[in-house]
Design an enzyme around this catalytic site. Structure first.
Site, mmCIF file in Angstrom:
data_model
loop_
_atom_site.group_PDB
_atom_site.id
_atom_site.type_symbol
_atom_site.label_atom_id
_atom_site.label_comp_id
_atom_site.label_asym_id
_atom_site.label_seq_id
_atom_site.Cartn_x
_atom_site.Cartn_y
_atom_site.Cartn_z
ATOM 1 N N ARG A 40 -13.463 27.056 10.970
ATOM 2 C CA ARG A 40 -14.591 26.519 10.184
ATOM 3 C C ARG A 40 -15.927 27.108 10.636
ATOM 4 O O ARG A 40 -16.824 27.280 9.809
ATOM 5 C CB ARG A 40 -14.612 25.001 10.281
ATOM 6 C CG ARG A 40 -13.453 24.400 9.511
ATOM 7 C CD ARG A 40 -13.736 22.963 9.134
ATOM 8 N NE ARG A 40 -12.788 22.554 8.128
ATOM 9 C CZ ARG A 40 -12.089 21.421 8.165
ATOM 10 N NH1 ARG A 40 -12.255 20.570 9.159
ATOM 11 N NH2 ARG A 40 -11.256 21.122 7.200
ATOM 12 N N LYS A 92 2.001 13.630 -5.630
ATOM 13 C CA LYS A 92 1.856 12.593 -6.656
ATOM 14 C C LYS A 92 1.314 13.118 -7.979
ATOM 15 O O LYS A 92 0.309 13.819 -8.002
ATOM 16 C CB LYS A 92 0.888 11.521 -6.156
ATOM 17 C CG LYS A 92 1.352 10.837 -4.899
ATOM 18 C CD LYS A 92 0.285 9.849 -4.466
ATOM 19 C CE LYS A 92 0.695 9.158 -3.181
ATOM 20 N NZ LYS A 92 -0.416 8.401 -2.606
ATOM 21 N N GLY A 111 -6.478 22.683 0.243
ATOM 22 C CA GLY A 111 -5.481 21.737 0.729
ATOM 23 C C GLY A 111 -4.271 22.391 1.373
ATOM 24 O O GLY A 111 -4.389 23.379 2.097
ATOM 25 N N GLY A 113 -10.427 17.793 -0.899
ATOM 26 C CA GLY A 113 -10.878 16.910 -1.981
ATOM 27 C C GLY A 113 -11.911 17.578 -2.872
ATOM 28 O O GLY A 113 -11.886 17.410 -4.097
HETATM 29 P P1 AMP Z 1 -0.795 17.006 -2.005
HETATM 30 O O1 AMP Z 1 -1.690 16.580 -0.880
HETATM 31 O O2 AMP Z 1 -0.786 16.097 -3.159
HETATM 32 O O3 AMP Z 1 -0.981 18.463 -2.373
HETATM 33 O O4 AMP Z 1 0.678 16.852 -1.466
HETATM 34 C C1 AMP Z 1 1.135 17.591 -0.382
HETATM 35 C C2 AMP Z 1 2.320 16.895 0.176
HETATM 36 O O5 AMP Z 1 3.318 16.801 -0.812
HETATM 37 C C3 AMP Z 1 2.924 17.627 1.348
HETATM 38 O O6 AMP Z 1 2.766 16.847 2.498
HETATM 39 C C4 AMP Z 1 4.378 17.765 0.940
HETATM 40 O O7 AMP Z 1 5.258 17.479 2.010
HETATM 41 C C5 AMP Z 1 4.545 16.739 -0.158
HETATM 42 N N1 AMP Z 1 5.664 17.059 -1.046
HETATM 43 C C6 AMP Z 1 5.859 18.193 -1.727
HETATM 44 N N2 AMP Z 1 7.036 18.156 -2.388
HETATM 45 C C7 AMP Z 1 7.605 16.981 -2.110
HETATM 46 C C8 AMP Z 1 8.828 16.355 -2.477
HETATM 47 N N3 AMP Z 1 9.704 16.975 -3.264
HETATM 48 N N4 AMP Z 1 9.080 15.125 -2.003
HETATM 49 C C9 AMP Z 1 8.202 14.515 -1.194
HETATM 50 N N5 AMP Z 1 7.020 15.050 -0.814
HETATM 51 C C10 AMP Z 1 6.731 16.261 -1.260
#
Ligand code: AMP
Length: 404
Positions: free
Chosen positions: A40, A201, A361, A384
């Protein structure tokens, strides 16, 4: 947009308050706090060096950690001063006070080309409330405000937005690049424009899906959120894969919008599944791949995309002229479930005629872990903030900057 940058105004001999992101990881070693990753700090160097070349007096401020408005020696920015000094080759003074007479005296004592770092803005309870007094206190130290902390730009805090009520405000060079790639570039992208979205999600990414459905030629959906789409489109059962009933209407609406707009929406056709999944212990039970469009048995869950999906997605990525990626294709933190994510990173790296943008991210972590960082056109420093910008939201730390 477009916003004025440090190139657009005269900064010679001016006291310039620069909001940077020095939220570096620290570790205690022999009673001292040590920086364990200086990325950073490095990201801010182009702006700091450019300001020094312009003969500015540079006053840096940042938050570090979550001290919740209290002074906490373990979350002090003090260790950053010598680390920065070593990187830029000039002394970096430190002020134990963020605002007030001590900080003011040190700021006023700066020569042209001098650098001062202020103590953690979050030692003040007012920072996260965008307190006007704190903003004024910061503004009193300088004649111009520069925001280079893209990762904090989605927050309206005293040091990211409030201070701009009292000083002319422009963007730093890192902020400029983030806005160029995560905003301007996507307004009028070279086509085909392929968007790859993954992560856990549906609810977290739906804002981005909806916004980019207006711009993209193809949207590729992977990760945990893909199972809701697979359930609807392929009519398969998905075992205990990530899913919430309330995600179904959201996903359906995105599918409808894609159809209406003629956007190709690609979802996985196979998966790596497991019968046991312990994220904290980074362990999976038995794993296997499903066949194409095959249901996931009860008691099993999808943790990565399968080989046929990698092929399908990679073929689309190979045709693109602009690609933006946010969110892993599986639980990439666990080695056995990281293959799909890394293969997507490789597919992007192979397409050297595309602008490859890593939109923040976990995809940033994946690309760095795969050592493919130098194959990408741009890697965002935001989390974010990147998501909110991709959703088309106005970021307070950007809105407060002067228009060109
Ligand atoms: P995000 O912060 O929404 O980009 O989500 C990232 C997280 O999603 C990571 O920690 C991944 O481990 C999780 N992730 C990705 N694919 C899956 C899956 N099939 N089942 C559960 N978690 C997942």
């Amino acid at each position: 947009m477009p916003k004025k940058t440090i190139r657009d105004i005269d900064l010679s001999n001016k006291r310039v308050l620069v909001r940077v992101d020095f939220n570096v990881p620290l570790e205690e070693k022999d009673g001292q706090m040590v920086i364990t990753d200086a990325t950073r700090i490095q990201e801010t160097l182009p702006t700091i060096k450019a300001l020094l070349e312009k003969g500015a007096k540079v006053i840096l401020c940042s938050h570090l950690g979550r001290p919740k408005g209290q002074r906490d020696p373990k979350q002090s920015l003090a260790p950053v001063a010598p680390a920065l000094s070593a990187l830029i080759g000039v002394p970096v003074a430190f002020s134990e006070e963020t605002t007030g007479p001590v900080a003011k005296a040190k700021a006023e004592a700066l020569p042209a080309g001098g650098v001062l770092l202020l103590e953690n803005t979050r030692f003040h309870a007012g920072e996260e409330k965008n307190d006007a007094e704190l903003a004024k206190g910061l503004a009193e130290l300088a004649e111009v405000f520069v925001n280079d902390a893209f990762g904090s730009a989605h927050r309206a805090h005293s040091s990211t937005a409030g201070v701009a009520d009292h000083l002319p405000a422009v963007s730093g060079l890192l902020m400029e690049k983030e806005l160029a790639y995560l905003h301007d570039e996507l307004e009028n992208p070279d086509r085909p424009f392929v968007v790859i979205l993954g992560g856990a999600k549906v609810s977290d990414k739906i804002g981005v899906i909806n916004r980019l459905l207006e711009k993209a030629d193809t949207i590729i959906i992977g990760g945990g959120m893909a199972y809701t789409f697979r359930k609807i489109v392929q009519g398969i059962s998905i075992g205990k894969s990530l899913y919430k009933p309330e995600w179904e209407p959201i996903a359906q609406a995105a599918l409808d919008k894609a159809k209406e707009r003629g956007v190709k929406l690609l979802i996985p056709v196979d998966a790596m599944i497991t019968d046991a999944f312990d994220f904290d212990a980074k362990k999976l039970g038995t794993t296997k791949y499903t066949g194409v469009n095959e249901s996931i048995p009860d008691g099993w869950e999808g943790v990565d995309i399968g080989p046929e999906t990698v092929k399908l997605f990679s073929e689309e990525i190979a045709k693109a002229r602009t690609v933006i990626w946010n969110g892993p294709m599986g639980v990439f933190e666990i080695k056995e479930a990281s293959k799909g994510t890394f293969e997507i990173a490789e597919a992007m790296a192979r397409n050297t005629s595309a602008k490859n943008i890593i939109g923040g991210g976990d995809s940033v972590k994946a690309v760095k872990k795969a050592k493919l960082g130098d194959k990408m056109t741009f890697i965002s420093t935001g989390g974010g903030a990147s998501l909110e910008l991709l959703e088309g939201k106005v970021l307070p730390g950007v809105a407060c900057l002067q228009e060109k």
